[in-house]
Design an enzyme around this catalytic site. Structure first.
Site, PDB file in Angstrom:
ATOM      1  N   HIS A  20      24.980 -31.682 -75.675  1.00 25.04           N
ATOM      2  CA  HIS A  20      23.308 -32.262 -75.457  1.00 25.04           C
ATOM      3  C   HIS A  20      22.351 -31.339 -74.984  1.00 25.04           C
ATOM      4  O   HIS A  20      21.455 -30.914 -76.108  1.00 25.04           O
ATOM      5  CB  HIS A  20      23.436 -33.366 -75.746  1.00 25.04           C
ATOM      6  CG  HIS A  20      23.964 -34.606 -76.371  1.00 25.04           C
ATOM      7  ND1 HIS A  20      23.209 -35.162 -77.391  1.00 25.04           N
ATOM      8  CD2 HIS A  20      25.079 -34.715 -76.576  1.00 25.04           C
ATOM      9  CE1 HIS A  20      24.361 -36.231 -77.912  1.00 25.04           C
ATOM     10  NE2 HIS A  20      25.403 -35.794 -77.234  1.00 25.04           N
ATOM     11  N   ASP A 124      16.319 -35.841 -77.583  1.00 21.51           N
ATOM     12  CA  ASP A 124      17.416 -35.913 -77.881  1.00 21.51           C
ATOM     13  C   ASP A 124      17.230 -37.416 -79.463  1.00 21.51           C
ATOM     14  O   ASP A 124      16.959 -37.728 -79.209  1.00 21.51           O
ATOM     15  CB  ASP A 124      18.670 -36.135 -76.686  1.00 21.51           C
ATOM     16  CG  ASP A 124      20.188 -36.297 -77.353  1.00 21.51           C
ATOM     17  OD1 ASP A 124      20.541 -36.734 -78.144  1.00 21.51           O
ATOM     18  OD2 ASP A 124      20.542 -35.241 -77.315  1.00 21.51           O
ATOM     19  N   TRP A 353      34.579 -24.943 -65.156  1.00 21.70           N
ATOM     20  CA  TRP A 353      33.413 -24.705 -66.766  1.00 21.70           C
ATOM     21  C   TRP A 353      34.121 -23.122 -66.777  1.00 21.70           C
ATOM     22  O   TRP A 353      33.461 -22.570 -65.875  1.00 21.70           O
ATOM     23  CB  TRP A 353      32.205 -25.274 -65.829  1.00 21.70           C
ATOM     24  CG  TRP A 353      31.552 -24.696 -66.803  1.00 21.70           C
ATOM     25  CD1 TRP A 353      30.280 -23.932 -67.104  1.00 21.70           C
ATOM     26  CD2 TRP A 353      30.788 -25.678 -68.248  1.00 21.70           C
ATOM     27  NE1 TRP A 353      29.622 -24.285 -68.031  1.00 21.70           N
ATOM     28  CE2 TRP A 353      29.842 -25.207 -69.042  1.00 21.70           C
ATOM     29  CE3 TRP A 353      31.075 -27.213 -68.374  1.00 21.70           C
ATOM     30  CZ2 TRP A 353      28.950 -25.643 -69.004  1.00 21.70           C
ATOM     31  CZ3 TRP A 353      30.230 -27.755 -68.942  1.00 21.70           C
ATOM     32  CH2 TRP A 353      29.299 -27.348 -69.932  1.00 21.70           C
ATOM     33  N   HIS A 371      38.767 -28.779 -80.114  1.00 17.70           N
ATOM     34  CA  HIS A 371      38.164 -30.339 -79.995  1.00 17.70           C
ATOM     35  C   HIS A 371      37.557 -30.585 -81.623  1.00 17.70           C
ATOM     36  O   HIS A 371      37.095 -31.642 -81.998  1.00 17.70           O
ATOM     37  CB  HIS A 371      37.616 -31.012 -79.080  1.00 17.70           C
ATOM     38  CG  HIS A 371      36.157 -30.886 -78.775  1.00 17.70           C
ATOM     39  ND1 HIS A 371      35.916 -29.490 -78.614  1.00 17.70           N
ATOM     40  CD2 HIS A 371      34.914 -31.317 -77.749  1.00 17.70           C
ATOM     41  CE1 HIS A 371      34.790 -29.897 -77.951  1.00 17.70           C
ATOM     42  NE2 HIS A 371      34.309 -31.084 -78.044  1.00 17.70           N
ATOM     43  N   TYR A 393      37.001 -37.690 -81.307  1.00 12.92           N
ATOM     44  CA  TYR A 393      35.498 -38.625 -81.453  1.00 12.92           C
ATOM     45  C   TYR A 393      34.000 -38.150 -81.398  1.00 12.92           C
ATOM     46  O   TYR A 393      34.729 -36.719 -82.259  1.00 12.92           O
ATOM     47  CB  TYR A 393      36.005 -38.847 -80.257  1.00 12.92           C
ATOM     48  CG  TYR A 393      35.360 -37.720 -79.101  1.00 12.92           C
ATOM     49  CD1 TYR A 393      33.555 -37.838 -78.092  1.00 12.92           C
ATOM     50  CD2 TYR A 393      35.942 -37.093 -78.293  1.00 12.92           C
ATOM     51  CE1 TYR A 393      33.314 -37.096 -77.994  1.00 12.92           C
ATOM     52  CE2 TYR A 393      35.373 -35.782 -77.620  1.00 12.92           C
ATOM     53  CZ  TYR A 393      34.374 -35.553 -76.983  1.00 12.92           C
ATOM     54  OH  TYR A 393      33.673 -35.077 -76.143  1.00 12.92           O
TER      55      TYR A 393
END
EC number: 2.4.1.-
Length: 490
Positions: A20, A124, A353, A371, A393
């Site tokens: 996000h 957000d 990362w 994903h 998900y």
């Protein structure tokens, strides 16, 4: 005109998890590049990465663009010190407490808006309370939507028509009505409703349920997408929302770094591999010869599933980059003995990362095992890279349908059931290897690459001057300048 823009002050409130926060910070950079004053509201452990990333294109002598740091409510939420991002949580219980902490930021946000007096707030979607707090001070609140128009359209159709109620089994496919394409799903693939009756779970329930309401109560919604990618679904969304729809599509926001290599490698946390070493490895490979494998910042596979992935990568005999979450601590439990020695030179393992945009943009990358998070999907599209889709998900099964059924730039690996970040469908290495070969060799992938290349061209055109996203950002800034004159005074 630039002088007028400098008078507009935009505040940003990113949700504290990479999926996000990174695109919102890309959006901040777009505003900075247009001469708009910005302030990012965040917490102590998130501030250094934000500062480092935004300073890449800022004049260090300028204080026009700032970061406002408020204490993170760790103690009040029952969290240990040092957990200020969702991807730092280590259990479902800790994740729920993290959502409690997000809800506890209401009072600090109120103080921030009162002190800084911005002309608008971009928050957000997971902060539904931001609308009411901003309204107290006459500040319009914009939602930054972390998904695209296609998954939002699917959700709207599901909520409106409830076609999932027409099937008797969780595995029976049903047609989602009213959409521009024939999209079929199963109950097992639907995004789970976050429901809670008391205690910690209530905070998560309120934030998730409030996210939907925020689309209707905010001043407008900013999407990280571009019109040419999903035109039918931009139109579907705006027509369904009707008069309630104030929408700006300004993506792909990751392309704010298209002229800055250091920006591509500097997004999110510090990369676990140097830009030089990563590019050196890729530069030695032929175009379209490397598979990139990454499942985002929150996915946690079982040891058994990780072993199947390792076996498939070794057997498929293609070059690969595999991003693994965390270090080597438990790898002895699942990593096949001698794996790294056998794939030396052929495989590059990044623990931690990865500079994803930098990697995807390299000509050596021929396929991306993903994903289907919206950021990863859009970054792959922007790089012209076909995908092996492995949704797990959130809205990822909907994103998979966009990639494979609408855009036709992806191959499904066979994930069939929604789960809590762990992967409910256990896939054997034979299934994974089959999908890897499909995305790297054969006539089918040549056609996919042509389509993916065309989408990349559209993405770049959208963000250039005169493009659809560039024009929408201009329109958004113009709207802010116009509304500034009539905002309530403190």
């Amino acid at each position: 005109m630039e002088e007028s823009k400098e008078e507009v002050h935009v505040a940003f409130f990113p949700f504290m998890t990479p999926g996000h926060s990174i695109p919102m910070l890309d959006l901040v950079r777009l505003f900075i590049a247009r001469g708009v004053k910005t302030t990012v509201f965040t917490t102590p452990l998130n501030a250094p990465n934000i500062s480092k990333y935004l300073n890449i294109i800022q004049d260090s002598s300028s204080n026009k663009n700032t970061i406002y740091v408020t204490p993170f409510p760790s103690k009040e939420a029952g969290l240990p010190e040092g957990v200020e991002s969702q991807d730092s949580t280590t259990s479902p219980e800790m994740t729920l407490k993290f959502f409690v902490a997000m809800e506890l930021l209401q009072d600090p946000l109120d103080v921030f808006l009162k002190e800084t007096k911005p002309h608008c707030l971009v928050a957000d979607n997971f902060f539904p309370y931001a609308t009411d707090i901003a309204s107290k001070y006459g500040i319009p609140r914009f939602v930054f939507q972390f998904t695209g128009f296609f998954p939002m359209s699917v959700m709207m159709a599901l909520n409106r028509f409830h076609p999932q109620n027409s099937v008797s089994s969780d595995d029976d496919p049903f047609l989602v009505p009213s959409l521009p394409h024939d999209i079929k799903l199963t109950k097992s693939q639907l995004q789970r409703e976050y429901e809670g009756s008391d205690g910690i779970d209530t905070a998560l329930s309120r934030l998730c349920n409030g996210a939907g309401r925020a689309l209707f109560t905010s001043y407008g919604v900013i999407f990280n997408s571009f019109y040419q990618l999903e035109p039918d679904y931009v139109d579907y969304y705006t027509n369904t929302m009707g008069k309630r729809s104030r929408v700006w599509h300004v993506g792909p926001v990751s392309l704010c770094n298209r002229r800055h290599v250091e920006g591509k490698s500097g997004r999110g946390r510090s990369a676990s591999i140097s830009e030089h070493l990563c590019l050196e490895w890729l530069n030695a490979k032929e175009p379209n010869s490397v598979i990139y494998v990454c499942f985002g910042s929150l996915t946690c596979f079982s040891n058994e599933q990780l072993k199947e992935i390792a076996t498939a990568l070794e057997r498929c005999e293609e070059y690969f980059i595999w991003v693994l979450k965390g270090g080597k601590d438990n790898e002895q439990e699942w990593l096949p003995q001698g794996f790294e020695e056998r794939v030396e030179g052929k495989g590059l393992i990044i623990r931690g990362w990865a500079p994803q945009v930098l990697i995807l943009d390299h000509e050596a990358i021929g396929g991306f095992v993903t994903h289907c998070g919206w950021n990863s999907t859009l970054e792959s599209i922007s790089a012209g890279v076909p995908m092996v889709t492995w949704p797990i998900y959130a809205e990822q099964f909907y994103n998979e349908k966009l990639v494979t059924d609408v855009l036709k730039v992806g191959v499904k690996v066979g994930s069939m059931k929604w789960s809590e970040t762990t992967g409910a469908t256990h896939l054997k290495h034979e299934e994974i290897e089959k999908a890897l070969k499909q995305i790297m060799v054969g006539e089918e992938v040549l056609e996919m690459r042509k389509r993916a290349s065309k989408l990349k061209e559209m993405a770049y055109n959208a963000v250039e001057e005169g493009g659809s996203s560039y024009s929408h950002l201009t329109s958004l800034i113009d709207d802010l300048m116009a509304s500034k004159a009539v905002l309530q005074k403190f």
